[in-house]
Design a protein around this motif. Structure first.
Motif, PDB file in Angstrom:
ATOM      1  N   VAL A 143       0.866  -1.187   0.000  1.00  0.00           N
ATOM      2  CA  VAL A 143       0.000   0.000   0.000  1.00  0.00           C
ATOM      3  C   VAL A 143       0.899   1.232   0.000  1.00  0.00           C
ATOM      4  O   VAL A 143       1.659   1.459   0.924  1.00  0.00           O
ATOM      5  N   MET A 202      -0.635  -0.478  -4.502  1.00  0.00           N
ATOM      6  CA  MET A 202      -1.774   0.457  -4.480  1.00  0.00           C
ATOM      7  C   MET A 202      -1.203   1.879  -4.435  1.00  0.00           C
ATOM      8  O   MET A 202      -0.417   2.209  -3.547  1.00  0.00           O
ATOM      9  N   ASP A 292       4.913   1.181   3.138  1.00  0.00           N
ATOM     10  CA  ASP A 292       5.925   1.722   2.233  1.00  0.00           C
ATOM     11  C   ASP A 292       7.354   1.850   2.738  1.00  0.00           C
ATOM     12  O   ASP A 292       8.280   1.900   1.932  1.00  0.00           O
ATOM     13  N   ASN A 345      -6.896  -5.050  15.708  1.00  0.00           N
ATOM     14  CA  ASN A 345      -6.026  -3.972  16.177  1.00  0.00           C
ATOM     15  C   ASN A 345      -6.876  -2.918  16.901  1.00  0.00           C
ATOM     16  O   ASN A 345      -7.868  -2.438  16.362  1.00  0.00           O
ATOM     17  N   ASN A 377       0.823  -3.770  16.785  1.00  0.00           N
ATOM     18  CA  ASN A 377       0.525  -4.014  15.361  1.00  0.00           C
ATOM     19  C   ASN A 377       1.497  -3.244  14.458  1.00  0.00           C
ATOM     20  O   ASN A 377       1.645  -2.041  14.585  1.00  0.00           O
ATOM     21  N   ASN A 379       1.145  -3.684  11.139  1.00  0.00           N
ATOM     22  CA  ASN A 379       0.339  -3.537   9.926  1.00  0.00           C
ATOM     23  C   ASN A 379       0.906  -4.241   8.702  1.00  0.00           C
ATOM     24  O   ASN A 379       0.899  -3.686   7.611  1.00  0.00           O
ATOM     25  N   MET A 424      -9.136   1.430   7.446  1.00  0.00           N
ATOM     26  CA  MET A 424      -7.773   0.916   7.597  1.00  0.00           C
ATOM     27  C   MET A 424      -7.728  -0.555   7.187  1.00  0.00           C
ATOM     28  O   MET A 424      -8.650  -1.316   7.486  1.00  0.00           O
ATOM     29  N   GLN A 426      -6.134  -2.994   8.285  1.00  0.00           N
ATOM     30  CA  GLN A 426      -6.096  -3.977   9.376  1.00  0.00           C
ATOM     31  C   GLN A 426      -7.469  -4.191  10.022  1.00  0.00           C
ATOM     32  O   GLN A 426      -7.616  -5.041  10.890  1.00  0.00           O
ATOM     33  N   TYR A 449      10.887  -4.434  12.365  1.00  0.00           N
ATOM     34  CA  TYR A 449      10.119  -3.185  12.219  1.00  0.00           C
ATOM     35  C   TYR A 449      10.965  -1.931  12.426  1.00  0.00           C
ATOM     36  O   TYR A 449      11.447  -1.680  13.524  1.00  0.00           O
TER      37      TYR A 449
HETATM   38  N1  UGB Z   1      -1.573   4.540   2.635  1.00  0.00           N
HETATM   39  C1  UGB Z   1      -2.266   4.334   1.466  1.00  0.00           C
HETATM   40  O1  UGB Z   1      -1.863   3.520   0.624  1.00  0.00           O
HETATM   41  N2  UGB Z   1      -3.402   5.061   1.257  1.00  0.00           N
HETATM   42  C2  UGB Z   1      -3.887   5.950   2.160  1.00  0.00           C
HETATM   43  O2  UGB Z   1      -4.930   6.571   1.902  1.00  0.00           O
HETATM   44  C3  UGB Z   1      -3.170   6.146   3.354  1.00  0.00           C
HETATM   45  C4  UGB Z   1      -2.021   5.423   3.563  1.00  0.00           C
HETATM   46  P1  UGB Z   1       0.987   5.645   7.349  1.00  0.00           P
HETATM   47  P2  UGB Z   1      -0.645   5.247   9.668  1.00  0.00           P
HETATM   48  O3  UGB Z   1       3.068   1.121  10.925  1.00  0.00           O
HETATM   49  O4  UGB Z   1       3.047   1.679  12.995  1.00  0.00           O
HETATM   50  C5  UGB Z   1      -0.569   2.650  10.141  1.00  0.00           C
HETATM   51  O5  UGB Z   1       0.448   7.006   7.181  1.00  0.00           O
HETATM   52  O6  UGB Z   1      -1.913   5.274   8.881  1.00  0.00           O
HETATM   53  C6  UGB Z   1      -0.374   3.713   2.894  1.00  0.00           C
HETATM   54  C7  UGB Z   1      -1.571   1.773  10.900  1.00  0.00           C
HETATM   55  O7  UGB Z   1      -2.889   2.256  10.610  1.00  0.00           O
HETATM   56  O8  UGB Z   1       2.459   5.412   7.290  1.00  0.00           O
HETATM   57  O9  UGB Z   1      -0.299   6.394  10.521  1.00  0.00           O
HETATM   58  C8  UGB Z   1       0.879   4.507   3.073  1.00  0.00           C
HETATM   59  O10 UGB Z   1       1.491   4.816   1.835  1.00  0.00           O
HETATM   60  C9  UGB Z   1      -1.306   1.790  12.395  1.00  0.00           C
HETATM   61  O11 UGB Z   1      -2.201   0.897  13.052  1.00  0.00           O
HETATM   62  O12 UGB Z   1       0.552   4.941   8.691  1.00  0.00           O
HETATM   63  O13 UGB Z   1      -0.652   3.961  10.605  1.00  0.00           O
HETATM   64  C10 UGB Z   1       1.691   3.566   3.950  1.00  0.00           C
HETATM   65  O14 UGB Z   1       2.375   2.618   3.180  1.00  0.00           O
HETATM   66  C11 UGB Z   1       0.144   1.418  12.715  1.00  0.00           C
HETATM   67  O15 UGB Z   1       0.292   0.045  12.633  1.00  0.00           O
HETATM   68  C12 UGB Z   1       0.638   2.850   4.785  1.00  0.00           C
HETATM   69  O16 UGB Z   1      -0.581   3.025   4.101  1.00  0.00           O
HETATM   70  C13 UGB Z   1       1.119   2.171  11.798  1.00  0.00           C
HETATM   71  O17 UGB Z   1       0.736   2.144  10.395  1.00  0.00           O
HETATM   72  C14 UGB Z   1       0.541   3.363   6.216  1.00  0.00           C
HETATM   73  O18 UGB Z   1       0.313   4.745   6.229  1.00  0.00           O
HETATM   74  C15 UGB Z   1       2.493   1.595  11.905  1.00  0.00           C
END
Ligand code: UGB
Length: 613
Positions: A143, A202, A292, A345, A377, A379, A424, A426, A449
């Motif tokens: 993602v 994605m 990512d 989660n 988590n 993710n 989300m 998860q 991680y």
């Molecule tokens: N992403 C998308 O592909 N599309 C979107 O619309 C939004 C994001 P963030 P976040 O690893 O510790 C997540 O922003 O959302 C992709 C979990 O929800 O880095 O703050 C984006 O490109 C959380 O539970 O993370 O938090 C990226 O690859 C926790 O586990 C991915 O989604 C946290 O990650 C995550 O987006 C974590």
């Protein structure tokens, strides 16, 4: 022709009634196609007549009116159940939010059952072995639609170097790891295995073009272009108030404001693309989701996939030990008073109040291990394809959403700015039946991680002892993991020194890196290291070949080994040179490229020994 025109005119008359509450729409109805009229009707019926309040008379800005309906058609078709369903859900969730309703009301949390792994022991090695076998039946999904606002980097995050010793980019690391798994899995299979592991990315409007460009300008990092498929997520409509009135874009009154819907979109996109069925028909069994910027991820993948296969988990979440109150969600079993249960989660800001409300007056606290009993988590999810398709066939890929409006005041009647529904990835297990096998796999954070999420300024403010999750810590974590793994197979790797970069105190280990094809699993690395080798703290070692064997090496400096796959190379003896040093740079120093300055250091390549075979 004439009769068709008369028919559609009379239909229009019949239809026109619906628009009586939106006179500006009514005046323009004849400009619209039958499909657009249907969409207009849906908007009126869902209370969105305000969208037409500023519409001009026919003949004025007609192209913009058509473009408006193009956007509405996109918003409608990209959301499971369409825009009407979006508005309906939004009203319900906004009402719950206004009433202060807790989504976990009636649920009691407990620690779920899962697999806790210790890197390098027999159990771990067996799971890795099983995971490599299964990999030929896996597909990977990254993602990468998020902009990474917290990091503040101008490019796409997958184009950042995971580490700067070799400059390997995150996307490159992911692809090379998948290819290494593909080779290893095929070699184990012993039949004439030709498997090409599918890889989906994605993207979103924010990242799509740049992701394609990155892939194309790097020849897909060695993957066959047909193995890679990009699915672009669409944004969702913003909401102006508790009635879920769609927000008009302030820059163009013929557009609806949109914002990202979250990574949960990946499920609906995979389902609607039809690709899951293609995979199923091709005999695939697993779908692995990941994010990512985790440079350690593939050190955890083989064992975690082995756990999924052995325990027959429909859902397996990767997790790391979590300090109480650390800002990552906790994997939790929730049991409802009515008997329902789920393993899910629970975000960190919800876990503490939930525990307090259910007979744990201390809330989210560490247990005797020094960690929260709820695994953290990270993710990265492994889903079994068959049950996944069954579930999505029921839900269409819709994931339970949430809304997070910022209210102007305690009356909760208006918002500071428009909001939208989010989801989300998860949260997928939320709709699963109790019979679903939902588990998790815990590994040490040093192994599994090290995401790059925070900009230097915010990272420097992270409370002491908590992970920085910055470009600096993400890179240092790779050197630490590689050093610790080599220690486990008998190499004497010197202790790290502590240094400060961009205001963050980090351990600096020798800069050891290898290509995934050199050391995908612990057993493979153990096979390639023998005798007694030493590596000093100031050293750099880069292994690029597949069949490189370390034997009685004494390294104090920089050593680069590059070998073609068939060449068997033995590395031994003493290597000493001035090596590569780390030079501090400031993140504000605009003369340094952004991808370096966000780390707070750059590497000076003073002297090295290069072995090419
Ligand atoms: N992403 C998308 O592909 N599309 C979107 O619309 C939004 C994001 P963030 P976040 O690893 O510790 C997540 O922003 O959302 C992709 C979990 O929800 O880095 O703050 C984006 O490109 C959380 O539970 O993370 O938090 C990226 O690859 C926790 O586990 C991915 O989604 C946290 O990650 C995550 O987006 C974590």
């Amino acid at each position: 022709m004439a009769s068709t025109a008369t028919e559609s005119l009379s239909k229009l008359d019949l239809n026109a009634d619906f628009a009586s509450s939106a006179p500006n729409l009514q005046h323009n109805l004849h400009l619209l196609s039958p499909q657009q009229i249907e969409l207009a009707k849906m908007l009126v019926e869902t209370g969105q007549t305000h969208l037409f309040e500023h519409w001009a008379e026919p003949g004025v800005e007609d192209d913009e009116k058509k473009a408006f309906f193009d956007q509405v058609a996109r918003l409608d078709s990209s959301y499971p159940g369409g825009l009407a369903s979006y508005v309906k859900t939004a009203r319900e969730l906004l009402a719950d939010s206004k009433a202060g309703k807790n989504p976990f009301d009636g649920f009691t949390p407990s620690v779920p059952k899962g697999e806790v792994l210790t890197h390098g022991d027999d159990n771990f090695i067996n799971f890795e072995d099983m995971g490599v076998k299964e990999a030929r039946k896996a597909a990977f999904v990254l993602v990468a639609g998020g902009l990474g606002e917290r990091l503040g980097y101008n490019g796409i995050k997958v184009a950042l170097p995971a580490e700067t010793t070799t400059g390997t980019l995150f996307l490159q690391n992911y692809i090379e790891s998948i290819l290494a798994l593909q080779d290893a899995s095929c070699r184990l299979a012993q039949d004439d295995c030709q498997t090409k592991i599918p890889f989906v990315i994605m993207t979103s409007d924010d990242t799509h073009a740049r992701t394609i460009e990155l892939l194309e300008s790097n020849s897909y990092f060695g993957m066959e272009p047909t193995q890679v498929k990009l699915l672009k997520q669409e944004k969702v409509a913003c909401l102006d108030d508790n009635d879920a009135r769609l927000a008009v874009d302030l820059r163009n009154k013929y557009r609806i404001q949109t914002k990202p819907h979250g990574h949960g979109d990946v499920h609906a996109l995979l389902f609607s693309s039809g690709i899951l069925k293609v995979w199923h028909d091709a005999g695939l069994r697993w779908v692995l989701f990941f994010q990512d910027t985790n440079g350690l991820l593939f050190k955890a993948i083989p064992a975690a996939l082995g756990v999924s296969a052995t325990r027959q988990y429909h859902v397996n979440s990767l997790a790391v030990p979590r300090k109480a109150k650390e800002a990552i969600g906790g994997i939790t079993k929730l049991t409802h008073a009515d008997g329902r249960t789920m393993v899910i989660n629970v975000e960190y800001n919800q876990l503490d109040p939930l525990l307090r409300a259910t007979g744990n007056p201390d809330g989210d606290v560490n247990c005797e291990t020094g960690y929260s009993p709820f695994p953290g988590n990270i993710n990265q999810l492994i889903l079994e394809l068959g049950p996944y398709i069954d579930e999505l066939t029921k839900t269409g890929g819709a994931i339970k959403e949430f809304v997070n409006p910022k209210y102007k005041d305690a009356s909760k009647t208006s918002f500071k700015s428009s909001t939208r529904l989010e989801c989300m990835m998860q949260d997928y297990p939320k709709t699963l039946p109790p019979s679903a096998r939902v588990g998790f796999t815990v590994m040490d954070a040093w192994l599994a991680y090290a995401p790059v999420k925070n900009n230097p300024e915010d990272a420097a403010k992270v409370p002491k002892g908590n992970p920085y999750h910055s470009a600096t810590s993400g890179e240092m974590a790779i050197y630490r993991a590689n050093s610790l793994i080599l220690r486990k197979v008998g190499v004497q790797v010197a202790d790290p020194v502590v240094q400060v970069f961009n205001g963050q105190e980090v351990e600096v280990w020798p800069r050891i890196t290898w290509k995934p094809k050199w050391g995908l699993t612990f057993a493979e690395i153990r096979r390639k290291v023998c005798g007694s080798s030493t590596i000093s703290q100031r050293s750099t070692m880069v292994i690029k070949g597949r069949n490189v064997f370390l034997e009685d090496l004494s390294l104090d400096g920089a050593l680069l080994i590059d070998a073609v796959d068939d060449a068997e190379v033995k590395v031994r003896g003493s290597v000493q040179n001035k090596g590569w040093t780390l030079e501090n740079i400031d993140y504000k120093d605009a003369s340094v490229p952004e991808e370096l300055r966000i780390r707070g250091f750059k590497i000076n390549k003073i002297e090295q020994l290069e072995k090419k075979h």
